[in-house]
Scaffold this motif. Structure first.
Motif, PDB file in Angstrom:
ATOM      1  N   TRP A 276       0.669  -1.483   0.272  1.00 17.87           N
ATOM      2  CA  TRP A 276       0.124   0.350  -0.406  1.00 17.87           C
ATOM      3  C   TRP A 276       0.907   1.568   0.186  1.00 17.87           C
ATOM      4  N   THR A 277       1.242   1.668  -1.468  1.00 13.09           N
ATOM      5  CA  THR A 277       2.516   2.718  -1.523  1.00 13.09           C
ATOM      6  C   THR A 277       1.910   3.796  -1.045  1.00 13.09           C
ATOM      7  N   PRO A 278       2.060   5.183  -1.211  1.00 15.37           N
ATOM      8  CA  PRO A 278       1.283   6.119  -1.102  1.00 15.37           C
ATOM      9  C   PRO A 278       1.084   6.439  -2.565  1.00 15.37           C
ATOM     10  N   ARG A 279       1.886   5.999  -3.618  1.00 16.52           N
ATOM     11  CA  ARG A 279       0.922   6.149  -5.056  1.00 16.52           C
ATOM     12  C   ARG A 279       0.865   5.207  -5.548  1.00 16.52           C
ATOM     13  N   VAL A 280       0.824   4.508  -7.117  1.00 12.82           N
ATOM     14  CA  VAL A 280      -0.193   3.369  -7.606  1.00 12.82           C
ATOM     15  C   VAL A 280       0.236   1.979  -6.405  1.00 12.82           C
TER      16      VAL A 280
END
Length: 341
Positions: A276-280
């Motif tokens: 669950w990254t800050p981006r995609v």
């Protein structure tokens, strides 16, 4: 909504979710299976994510399966693109219809104006928004009326058209949406449902309250929550065989989690941050029932990043799963699997 809480373990919860989500064994090809795997909707915000979610659950999935006439595409919960069963359109549209007068009027008025503009035709949402004098993204509000469908291919602007309104009471649709959510994502809290559906914690709590005895309290390793009463036996059942490998796309229902529920699925905080990254978000690699890494796609190349050493048999299972992905636009080319160990 009070009483003694049934205690559920992490293995029990994950085993039930895999079973409810048809991730242990692929279902036979057909519309009944498509409806089952879309029971809580298939998020399609990443182009063709819904197709890959279907592939992980239904045998014989091909590049065009997501276009099956039994399925429709709409702006659903949180105004994200979803693929759902056509017969369940009311659940995923009217179930999110605003409860306040201002929000409901905006949705209904915009839907009526869009229907009058189109007159049975189809138009890109950019053209439709321009013709109505509104930002195209605002057309998403009209989708909560159940009268707006879309076709989004990913690289192009969505095409919009209108259909007759569903003959379903919005309150009934909201409760069915909550039941669908609990069956696929449970155990869950009213706040989590409100966030997932985009209706806010207060209305999420009201929906759970209205479900009455059809829900029951449980205790999980990450806190108190609720399940459907009819699902209790399923949570108590002994786990069955699990699939050797599945490649779940970004936004797949098994991974579309927030808050402490992520801690339950992936206890290690570093690995949670990798998924669950800050981006995609990347896709999730499921091996023997546990999330064991991530994967990304670049055209016909699938890069797999496992979090632990995989046995030769596990690597073969992951490779076979990757090579079977029904990726549109690569007809005649072989899928290449790369390992980022």
């Amino acid at each position: 909504m009070s009483g003694a809480r049934l205690g559920l373990t992490r293995p029990q919860i994950l085993a039930f979710r895999r079973h409810a989500g048809a991730l242990n064994e692929r279902l036979p090809r057909g519309r009944r299976s498509l409806r089952r795997v879309a029971w809580a909707g298939l998020q399609d915000s990443m182009p063709r994510a819904a197709l890959l979610s279907i592939h992980a659950r239904v045998a014989g999935t091909g590049p065009s399966t997501w276009k099956d006439p039994s399925l429709v595409q709409l702006w659903g919960p949180r105004f994200n693109v979803f693929v759902v069963a056509a017969r369940d359109l009311a659940v995923f549209s009217l179930g999110t219809l605003p409860d306040d007068a201002k929000g409901r009027h905006r949705a209904v008025d915009l839907a009526a104006r869009l229907n009058a503009l189109l007159g049975g035709a189809r138009m890109t949402y950019g053209e439709a928004g321009h013709a109505l004098g509104v930002h195209p993204n605002s057309l998403r509000y009209a989708a909560a009326t159940g009268t707006v469908l879309i076709r989004w291919e990913g690289a192009r602007l969505p095409t919009v058209w209108t259909v007759p309104p569903p003959e379903t009471d919005p309150h009934d649709a909201r409760l069915e949406l909550a039941r669908r959510y609990l069956h696929i994502y449970g155990p869950a809290t009213p706040e989590a449902f409100g966030r997932w559906a985009g209706i806010g914690p207060r209305h999420g709590a009201a929906a759970f309250e209205a479900l009455g005895r059809s829900v029951m309290p449980v205790r999980t390793p990450v806190g108190d929550a609720w399940i459907l009463t009819r699902d209790e036996a399923g949570f108590r059942a002994a786990p069955g065989p699990v699939a050797p490998a599945r490649l779940l796309p970004s936004g797949d229902a098994y991974l579309l989690l927030h808050g402490t529920d992520r801690d339950l699925v992936i206890p290690d905080p570093d690995r949670r941050r990798a998924l669950w990254t800050p981006r995609v978000w990347p896709g999730g690699l499921l091996v023997d029932g546990e999330v064991a890494g991530t994967w990304r796609r670049a055209d016909a190349v699938i890069t797999v990043q496992p979090w632990r050493p995989l046995s030769p048999a596990e690597r073969d299972a992951v490779a076979a799963e990757a090579e079977s992905l029904p990726l549109p636009g690569i007809e005649g080319r072989r899928i290449v699997v790369r390992w980022d160990d």
